[in-house]
Design a protein around this motif. Structure first.
Motif, mmCIF file in Angstrom:
data_model
loop_
_atom_site.group_PDB
_atom_site.id
_atom_site.type_symbol
_atom_site.label_atom_id
_atom_site.label_comp_id
_atom_site.label_asym_id
_atom_site.label_seq_id
_atom_site.Cartn_x
_atom_site.Cartn_y
_atom_site.Cartn_z
ATOM 1 N N MET A 113 -11.014 17.391 -14.378
ATOM 2 C CA MET A 113 -9.982 16.059 -14.345
ATOM 3 C C MET A 113 -8.905 16.583 -13.542
ATOM 4 S SD MET A 113 -11.638 14.145 -16.586
ATOM 5 C CE MET A 113 -10.382 13.231 -17.285
ATOM 6 N N GLN A 114 -8.258 17.733 -13.323
ATOM 7 C CA GLN A 114 -7.371 17.868 -12.779
ATOM 8 C C GLN A 114 -7.537 17.935 -11.213
ATOM 9 O OE1 GLN A 114 -6.111 21.454 -14.482
ATOM 10 N NE2 GLN A 114 -5.173 20.592 -16.319
ATOM 11 N N ILE A 115 -8.876 18.586 -10.808
ATOM 12 C CA ILE A 115 -9.015 18.329 -9.552
ATOM 13 C C ILE A 115 -9.328 16.916 -9.117
ATOM 14 C CG2 ILE A 115 -10.866 19.185 -7.915
ATOM 15 C CD1 ILE A 115 -10.927 21.683 -9.569
ATOM 16 N N ASN A 116 -9.941 16.180 -9.692
ATOM 17 C CA ASN A 116 -9.913 14.899 -9.366
ATOM 18 C C ASN A 116 -8.696 13.952 -9.328
ATOM 19 O OD1 ASN A 116 -11.507 12.367 -9.190
ATOM 20 N ND2 ASN A 116 -10.817 11.820 -11.154
ATOM 21 N N HIS A 117 -7.832 14.280 -10.130
ATOM 22 C CA HIS A 117 -6.515 13.815 -9.989
ATOM 23 C C HIS A 117 -5.843 14.214 -8.663
ATOM 24 C CE1 HIS A 117 -2.193 13.922 -10.564
ATOM 25 N NE2 HIS A 117 -2.196 12.618 -10.959
ATOM 26 N N GLN A 118 -5.889 15.681 -8.446
ATOM 27 C CA GLN A 118 -5.329 15.959 -6.852
ATOM 28 C C GLN A 118 -5.905 15.221 -5.803
ATOM 29 O OE1 GLN A 118 -6.102 20.150 -7.338
ATOM 30 N NE2 GLN A 118 -4.440 20.375 -8.887
ATOM 31 N N ARG A 119 -7.194 15.273 -5.782
ATOM 32 C CA ARG A 119 -7.984 14.835 -4.583
ATOM 33 C C ARG A 119 -7.556 13.056 -4.653
ATOM 34 N NH1 ARG A 119 -14.188 15.275 -5.396
ATOM 35 N NH2 ARG A 119 -13.847 13.670 -7.207
ATOM 36 N N SER A 120 -7.498 12.516 -5.669
ATOM 37 C CA SER A 120 -7.152 11.153 -5.537
ATOM 38 C C SER A 120 -5.666 10.762 -5.276
ATOM 39 C CB SER A 120 -7.533 10.437 -7.158
ATOM 40 O OG SER A 120 -8.989 10.531 -7.306
ATOM 41 N N ARG A 121 -4.951 11.685 -5.670
ATOM 42 C CA ARG A 121 -3.386 11.826 -5.205
ATOM 43 C C ARG A 121 -3.291 11.954 -3.762
ATOM 44 N NH1 ARG A 121 1.119 9.255 -6.987
ATOM 45 N NH2 ARG A 121 0.850 9.560 -9.049
ATOM 46 N N TYR A 122 -3.979 12.872 -3.448
ATOM 47 C CA TYR A 122 -3.823 13.217 -2.005
ATOM 48 C C TYR A 122 -4.500 11.938 -1.073
ATOM 49 C CZ TYR A 122 -5.286 15.262 2.589
ATOM 50 O OH TYR A 122 -5.397 15.311 4.014
ATOM 51 N N VAL A 123 -5.425 11.371 -1.265
ATOM 52 C CA VAL A 123 -5.955 10.104 -0.663
ATOM 53 C C VAL A 123 -4.966 9.261 -0.841
ATOM 54 C CG1 VAL A 123 -7.737 8.423 -0.447
ATOM 55 C CG2 VAL A 123 -8.251 10.814 -0.615
ATOM 56 N N TYR A 124 -4.309 8.830 -1.781
ATOM 57 C CA TYR A 124 -3.549 7.673 -2.167
ATOM 58 C C TYR A 124 -2.218 8.161 -1.252
ATOM 59 C CZ TYR A 124 0.289 5.287 -4.825
ATOM 60 O OH TYR A 124 1.204 4.447 -5.129
ATOM 61 N N GLU A 125 -1.778 9.301 -1.275
ATOM 62 C CA GLU A 125 -0.431 9.480 -0.501
ATOM 63 C C GLU A 125 -0.678 9.409 1.034
ATOM 64 O OE1 GLU A 125 1.281 13.096 -1.824
ATOM 65 O OE2 GLU A 125 2.117 12.412 -3.739
ATOM 66 N N MET A 126 -1.760 9.919 1.300
ATOM 67 C CA MET A 126 -2.160 9.694 2.768
ATOM 68 C C MET A 126 -2.204 8.384 3.418
ATOM 69 S SD MET A 126 -2.319 12.693 4.360
ATOM 70 C CE MET A 126 -3.393 12.484 5.756
ATOM 71 N N PHE A 127 -2.594 7.500 2.485
ATOM 72 C CA PHE A 127 -2.697 6.052 2.782
ATOM 73 C C PHE A 127 -1.132 5.041 2.620
ATOM 74 C CE2 PHE A 127 -4.049 1.522 2.028
ATOM 75 C CZ PHE A 127 -4.314 1.279 3.394
ATOM 76 N N TYR A 128 -0.819 5.275 1.295
ATOM 77 C CA TYR A 128 0.339 4.486 0.973
ATOM 78 C C TYR A 128 1.592 5.065 1.262
ATOM 79 C CZ TYR A 128 -2.929 1.314 -1.576
ATOM 80 O OH TYR A 128 -3.739 0.543 -2.146
ATOM 81 N N LYS A 129 2.062 6.389 1.039
ATOM 82 C CA LYS A 129 3.015 6.855 1.526
ATOM 83 C C LYS A 129 3.225 7.413 2.686
ATOM 84 C CE LYS A 129 3.987 6.825 -3.269
ATOM 85 N NZ LYS A 129 4.886 5.959 -3.798
ATOM 86 N N LYS A 130 2.229 8.110 3.091
ATOM 87 C CA LYS A 130 2.629 8.622 4.641
ATOM 88 C C LYS A 130 1.859 7.867 5.653
ATOM 89 C CE LYS A 130 2.337 13.551 2.718
ATOM 90 N NZ LYS A 130 1.535 14.587 2.665
ATOM 91 N N HIS A 131 1.122 6.863 5.303
ATOM 92 C CA HIS A 131 0.575 5.977 6.264
ATOM 93 C C HIS A 131 -0.168 6.796 7.477
ATOM 94 C CE1 HIS A 131 2.430 2.702 4.261
ATOM 95 N NE2 HIS A 131 3.702 3.488 4.540
ATOM 96 N N ALA A 132 -0.756 7.900 7.007
ATOM 97 C CA ALA A 132 -1.541 8.907 8.005
ATOM 98 C C ALA A 132 -2.919 8.536 8.308
ATOM 99 C CB ALA A 132 -1.399 10.141 7.385
ATOM 100 N N ILE A 133 -3.566 7.539 7.351
ATOM 101 C CA ILE A 133 -4.990 7.265 7.537
ATOM 102 C C ILE A 133 -5.184 5.756 7.651
ATOM 103 C CG2 ILE A 133 -6.080 9.409 6.659
ATOM 104 C CD1 ILE A 133 -6.466 7.907 4.019
ATOM 105 N N THR A 134 -6.067 5.198 8.272
ATOM 106 C CA THR A 134 -6.270 3.988 8.207
ATOM 107 C C THR A 134 -6.738 3.082 7.057
ATOM 108 O OG1 THR A 134 -8.263 3.903 9.274
ATOM 109 C CG2 THR A 134 -6.602 3.881 10.832
ATOM 110 N N LYS A 135 -6.762 1.866 6.713
ATOM 111 C CA LYS A 135 -7.527 1.532 5.832
ATOM 112 C C LYS A 135 -9.029 1.326 5.877
ATOM 113 C CE LYS A 135 -7.813 -3.199 3.422
ATOM 114 N NZ LYS A 135 -7.111 -2.883 2.085
ATOM 115 N N GLN A 136 -9.801 1.681 6.885
ATOM 116 C CA GLN A 136 -10.990 1.845 6.965
ATOM 117 C C GLN A 136 -11.211 3.350 6.377
ATOM 118 O OE1 GLN A 136 -12.282 2.144 11.021
ATOM 119 N NE2 GLN A 136 -14.561 1.967 10.589
#
Length: 147
Positions: free
Chosen positions: A50-73
């Motif tokens: 559960m903790q790894i799932n949270h970390q992995r999801s948070r990473y993707v979330y921050e890369m898109f919504y916070k850092k804008h480092a990845i595209t919507k695609q």
């Protein structure tokens, strides 16, 4: 004769930005699943996953919504391929759930008792010195607020 389908995934153009980190999370997830459960309570054996799932999801979330480092695609590709938890990210976008540890903490408790999981209670509302740990995921307090 029917066509033989082979799964050849087409990766988005900026996949390389997140590929290495997501592969590392995948290795951690396999190790957590293969880890021995001797001496642990039944619920404790699921906590690392559960903790790894949270970390992995948070990473993707921050890369898109916070850092804008990845595209919507790339973001949608990560959700579609299971690299991030779609329902957890949807909750993070809502006020009061910005730090939610897992969806299970709000689903299982609200339907039966009308209250949320103990880890959702803000730390300032707990008794002094009270240690909080969720039985669902092992979280030590994910309620939004100053912590």
């Amino acid at each position: 004769m029917p066509k033989i389908r082979t799964k050849q995934t087409k990766y988005p153009p900026d996949w390389e930005k997140v590929r290495e980190t997501l592969e590392e999370f995948e290795r951690k997830m396999r190790d957590a699943i293969a880890e021995s459960h001797d001496g642990k309570r039944k619920v404790e054996s699921v906590w690392p996953v559960m903790q790894i799932n949270h970390q992995r999801s948070r990473y993707v979330y921050e890369m898109f919504y916070k850092k804008h480092a990845i595209t919507k695609q790339t973001y949608e590709f990560c959700l579609k391929e299971g690299h991030a938890d779609k329902s957890l990210i949807a909750k993070w976008k809502k006020p009061g759930y910005e730090r939610l540890c897992c969806v299970k903490c709000i689903q299982s408790k609200e339907t039966t008792t009308g209250s949320a999981c103990i880890c959702r209670v803000p730390k300032d509302q707990l008794q002094e010195g009270q240690v909080v740990q969720c039985t669902c995921c092992g979280c030590r307090g994910c309620a939004s607020g100053d912590v």
